[in-house]
Write an enzyme that holds these catalytic residues in place. Structure first.
Site, PDB file in Angstrom:
ATOM      1  N   ASP A  60       0.876  -1.173   0.000  1.00 41.98           N
ATOM      2  CA  ASP A  60       0.000   0.000   0.000  1.00 41.98           C
ATOM      3  C   ASP A  60       0.909   1.216   0.000  1.00 41.98           C
ATOM      4  O   ASP A  60       1.725   1.385   0.923  1.00 41.98           O
ATOM      5  CB  ASP A  60      -0.901   0.013   1.238  1.00 41.98           C
ATOM      6  CG  ASP A  60      -1.938  -1.095   1.204  1.00 41.98           C
ATOM      7  OD1 ASP A  60      -2.510  -1.334   0.131  1.00 41.98           O
ATOM      8  OD2 ASP A  60      -2.177  -1.719   2.250  1.00 41.98           O
TER       9      ASP A  60
ATOM     10  N   ASP B 202     -13.633  -3.282  -1.956  1.00 35.99           N
ATOM     11  CA  ASP B 202     -13.535  -3.043  -0.522  1.00 35.99           C
ATOM     12  C   ASP B 202     -14.939  -3.206   0.040  1.00 35.99           C
ATOM     13  O   ASP B 202     -15.868  -2.497  -0.384  1.00 35.99           O
ATOM     14  CB  ASP B 202     -13.013  -1.631  -0.233  1.00 35.99           C
ATOM     15  CG  ASP B 202     -11.592  -1.427  -0.756  1.00 35.99           C
ATOM     16  OD1 ASP B 202     -10.830  -2.417  -0.775  1.00 35.99           O
ATOM     17  OD2 ASP B 202     -11.253  -0.299  -1.147  1.00 35.99           O
TER      18      ASP B 202
END
Length: 252
Positions: free
Chosen positions: A11, A130
């Site tokens: 990330d 998500d």
């Protein structure tokens, strides 16, 4: 039987690898180029790079950094963050990406999935979802790095995306993200058994037993994790050896 894949995730924020819990409280986890190189050497099957603030900052993915990482690894490389067009994907592929991950832009414009699949092939199109389990027991889709809730249910959106040409689903449970309490077995199992494409489980991997569980019980095709690899809590080779002992097919 296809081998199960172990995928470290980078990330990226401001050029550094970061990691949080439930998408919040980010802390520095190191240099992405060095981490990518290390994971390739340790036996990772693939590497995922997510530029986590590209969409909300309304900018494109960090191409130069993608290129640097790509030159240091010899495993399939998926890149996501800020992708909203065929041109964006073309540039990332030219800079060393093998696959691209799309999320918010695909939800806002589902035609993008079809356009990318047509141009580059479904194998290049990873749909990242998500998702969060709400009080009503349903899993809903969230956008913009988990900041925006939608009324769409995870399973419905995943089905639609596959019909449009997505070749793989990267499923991240926001409830489990960074908690190290185990993957979201129920929704992962539902998607794995419902869809005709591979499902990558993400969010909650904290120890080796969690990976055994997500492969054996939820039938995931791959498992993605971040902090346990970044902070050296689990070593990829040891993880794979344990999976093999549990009769889970992996590439050693």
């Amino acid at each position: 039987m296809l081998t199960k894949r172990i995928i470290p995730c980078l990330d990226i924020k401001e050029g550094r690898t970061v990691k949080g819990v439930n998408f919040e409280g980010l802390r520095d986890a190191g240099d992405p180029v060095e981490l990518g190189k290390l994971y390739a050497q340790q036996g990772a099957d693939e590497l995922v790079f997510l530029d986590i603030t590209a969409t909300i900052e309304k900018r494109k993915t960090l191409r130069e950094l993608v290129s640097k990482i790509a030159h240091n690894i010899n495993i399939p490389f998926t890149v996501g963050g800020g992708i909203s067009s065929v041109e964006d994907v073309s540039l990332l592929l030219q800079n060393g990406a093998d696959k691209t991950s799309i999320n918010t832009s695909a939800f806002r414009n589902p035609q993008l999935i079809s356009d990318l699949a047509k141009e580059f092939g479904s194998q290049c199109v990873v749909l990242a979802i998500d998702t969060k389990k709400e009080a009503d027991g349903e899993w809903y889709v969230y956008l913009n790095g988990g900041r925006v809730k939608t009324d769409s249910k995870c399973v419905d959106w995943a089905r639609q995306a596959v019909d449009l040409g997505a070749g793989e689903i990267l499923l991240t449970s926001m409830n489990h993200d960074g908690t190290k309490q185990g993957f979201a077995i129920d929704i992962t199992k539902t998607l794995s058994e419902t869809l005709s494409v591979p499902v990558i489980a993400s969010g909650g991997g904290g120890k080796i037993e969690h990976f055994v569980d997500v492969f054996k019980t939820a039938h995931a095709d791959a498992a993605l994790a971040a902090s346990i690899f970044h902070f050296k809590e689990v070593e990829i080779r040891n993880l794979k050896l344990t999976l093999k002992e549990n009769h889970i097919p992996v590439r050693i």
